[in-house]
Design a protein around this motif. Sequence first.
Motif, PDB file in Angstrom:
ATOM      1  N   ALA A   1     -10.933   3.186   8.887  1.00  0.00           N
ATOM      2  CA  ALA A   1     -10.572   1.746   8.602  1.00  0.00           C
ATOM      3  C   ALA A   1     -10.084   1.975   7.267  1.00  0.00           C
ATOM      4  O   ALA A   1      -9.256   0.974   6.588  1.00  0.00           O
ATOM      5  CB  ALA A   1     -11.367   0.573   8.661  1.00  0.00           C
ATOM      6  N   ILE A   2     -10.645   2.658   6.496  1.00  0.00           N
ATOM      7  CA  ILE A   2     -10.105   2.972   5.040  1.00  0.00           C
ATOM      8  C   ILE A   2      -8.940   3.256   4.698  1.00  0.00           C
ATOM      9  O   ILE A   2      -8.215   3.872   5.655  1.00  0.00           O
ATOM     10  CB  ILE A   2     -11.033   4.054   4.177  1.00  0.00           C
ATOM     11  CG1 ILE A   2     -10.994   4.124   2.642  1.00  0.00           C
ATOM     12  CG2 ILE A   2     -10.891   5.562   4.872  1.00  0.00           C
ATOM     13  CD1 ILE A   2     -12.122   5.215   2.023  1.00  0.00           C
ATOM     14  N   GLU A   3      -8.233   2.793   3.678  1.00  0.00           N
ATOM     15  CA  GLU A   3      -6.740   2.961   3.455  1.00  0.00           C
ATOM     16  C   GLU A   3      -6.579   4.145   2.432  1.00  0.00           C
ATOM     17  O   GLU A   3      -6.819   3.914   1.208  1.00  0.00           O
ATOM     18  CB  GLU A   3      -6.307   1.455   2.985  1.00  0.00           C
ATOM     19  CG  GLU A   3      -4.608   1.584   2.687  1.00  0.00           C
ATOM     20  CD  GLU A   3      -4.041   0.236   2.458  1.00  0.00           C
ATOM     21  OE1 GLU A   3      -2.836   0.163   2.522  1.00  0.00           O
ATOM     22  OE2 GLU A   3      -5.061  -0.466   2.496  1.00  0.00           O
ATOM     23  N   GLY A   4      -5.640   4.966   2.727  1.00  0.00           N
ATOM     24  CA  GLY A   4      -5.170   5.965   1.778  1.00  0.00           C
ATOM     25  C   GLY A   4      -3.819   6.006   1.232  1.00  0.00           C
ATOM     26  O   GLY A   4      -3.074   5.514   1.945  1.00  0.00           O
ATOM     27  N   VAL A   5      -3.882   5.971  -0.315  1.00  0.00           N
ATOM     28  CA  VAL A   5      -2.517   5.834  -0.824  1.00  0.00           C
ATOM     29  C   VAL A   5      -2.412   7.287  -1.298  1.00  0.00           C
ATOM     30  O   VAL A   5      -3.224   7.854  -2.154  1.00  0.00           O
ATOM     31  CB  VAL A   5      -2.537   5.224  -1.965  1.00  0.00           C
ATOM     32  CG1 VAL A   5      -1.203   5.050  -2.655  1.00  0.00           C
ATOM     33  CG2 VAL A   5      -2.732   3.344  -1.672  1.00  0.00           C
ATOM     34  N   THR A   6      -1.552   8.031  -0.365  1.00  0.00           N
ATOM     35  CA  THR A   6      -1.483   9.564  -0.679  1.00  0.00           C
ATOM     36  C   THR A   6      -0.383  10.026  -1.542  1.00  0.00           C
ATOM     37  O   THR A   6       0.881   9.683  -1.436  1.00  0.00           O
ATOM     38  CB  THR A   6      -1.308  10.259   0.603  1.00  0.00           C
ATOM     39  OG1 THR A   6      -2.503   9.886   1.504  1.00  0.00           O
ATOM     40  CG2 THR A   6      -1.422  11.820   0.339  1.00  0.00           C
ATOM     41  N   LEU A   7      -0.606  10.674  -2.624  1.00  0.00           N
ATOM     42  CA  LEU A   7       0.485  11.379  -3.568  1.00  0.00           C
ATOM     43  C   LEU A   7       0.546  12.722  -3.316  1.00  0.00           C
ATOM     44  O   LEU A   7      -0.420  13.562  -3.613  1.00  0.00           O
ATOM     45  CB  LEU A   7       0.228  10.679  -5.085  1.00  0.00           C
ATOM     46  CG  LEU A   7      -0.313   9.398  -5.374  1.00  0.00           C
ATOM     47  CD1 LEU A   7      -0.409   9.019  -6.984  1.00  0.00           C
ATOM     48  CD2 LEU A   7       0.824   8.371  -4.772  1.00  0.00           C
ATOM     49  N   GLY A   8       1.627  13.091  -2.873  1.00  0.00           N
ATOM     50  CA  GLY A   8       1.632  14.513  -2.319  1.00  0.00           C
ATOM     51  C   GLY A   8       1.920  15.451  -3.813  1.00  0.00           C
ATOM     52  O   GLY A   8       2.349  14.736  -4.829  1.00  0.00           O
ATOM     53  N   ARG A   9       1.653  16.598  -3.900  1.00  0.00           N
ATOM     54  CA  ARG A   9       1.979  17.305  -5.016  1.00  0.00           C
ATOM     55  C   ARG A   9       2.642  18.890  -4.743  1.00  0.00           C
ATOM     56  O   ARG A   9       3.065  19.057  -3.559  1.00  0.00           O
ATOM     57  CB  ARG A   9       0.527  17.873  -5.379  1.00  0.00           C
ATOM     58  CG  ARG A   9      -0.618  16.700  -5.760  1.00  0.00           C
ATOM     59  CD  ARG A   9      -1.820  17.155  -6.442  1.00  0.00           C
ATOM     60  NE  ARG A   9      -1.664  17.644  -7.653  1.00  0.00           N
ATOM     61  CZ  ARG A   9      -2.471  18.232  -8.493  1.00  0.00           C
ATOM     62  NH1 ARG A   9      -4.112  18.188  -7.926  1.00  0.00           N
ATOM     63  NH2 ARG A   9      -2.540  18.737  -9.664  1.00  0.00           N
TER      64      ARG A   9
END
Length: 339
Positions: free
Chosen positions: A130-138
């Motif tokens: 349920a945790i929400e990830g805001v993913t920033l690619g590198r």
Amino acid sequence: MELEGTILRGREFEPVEGRVVVEDGRIDAIEETETDSDAIVVPAFVNAHTHIGDSIAKEAGAGLSLDELVAPPDGLKHRLLRQASREEKVQAMRRSLRFMEQSGTGAFVEFREGGVEGVELLEDALEGLAIEGVTLGRETTDAMEASDGFGASGARDGDFESERNATRSAGKLFGIHTGERDSADINPAMDLSPDFLVHMVHPEPLHLERLDDEATPVVVCPRSNLVTGVGVPPIRELLNRTTVALGTDNVFLNSPSMFREMEFANKLADVSAREVLGMATWAGADIAGLDCGVLEEGKRARLLALDGDTDNLAGAQDVVRAVVRRAGVDDVREVVLPE
């Protein structure tokens, strides 16, 4: 559903007795009324800076310098990530994510190593949680296009102008590490007009003046900075100028517990418990563009209920201060993270 008890309402975390009414995943009402509940209801935390992939090597690299630990491409973390199998990396990240969720973190902002594959690994680790990830690619613009934005390592590793332009054109989030070792890379990082800066341990007066003018948000990670020996960020000076959020940084250096980060920040810096709780909730949500982090009608109902009658919290005279400086995972009664 309803949660009753002492509700820390709004951005000032005003303690009111009553109930939070949740309908269709949003806060429908906050009603002031007498209750029999000893729960303390707060927004779920937003961990504004993580490196979850490091979960494969917790407490590795004792005694190494910051560059030896994390500098791309051959710092210890990067070597260990290359050596680990896909299954090992996904499982290790999933375990850290489960811990974060169970300890009240509703969302996090991840600087995700490994290009497009790294983004996909995190998506696999998040499946069913349920945790929400805001993913920033590198590393590549392809990773940015496959994720929620770009997380730059730092201006000393390149100018990142093309990546910044591509991220801006895509309407996505751009964050960059800066001011961690020294002040040399702060101006180049700020020249990119990032959506937020990470660390800012060593700002000089001219950088603080720029923050006054530009109000670029900053994410601080004081436990990590202390472990790596680079110093501690001037949290009070930063808060006087811009939005400041909290992150736990590398999992192999620190537990991704926002309880620990809040306590450390509050005891370290000349900042109030209310300010620190804001740094751990709505500030990170604001930076990441998330509609959570505060208990207000209409907001997404991502909430945390603490048991105010545990041996640890019973008798607390200042509820906000107790949440920030004293509460921990063992005090968590319920985590509410609807989609």
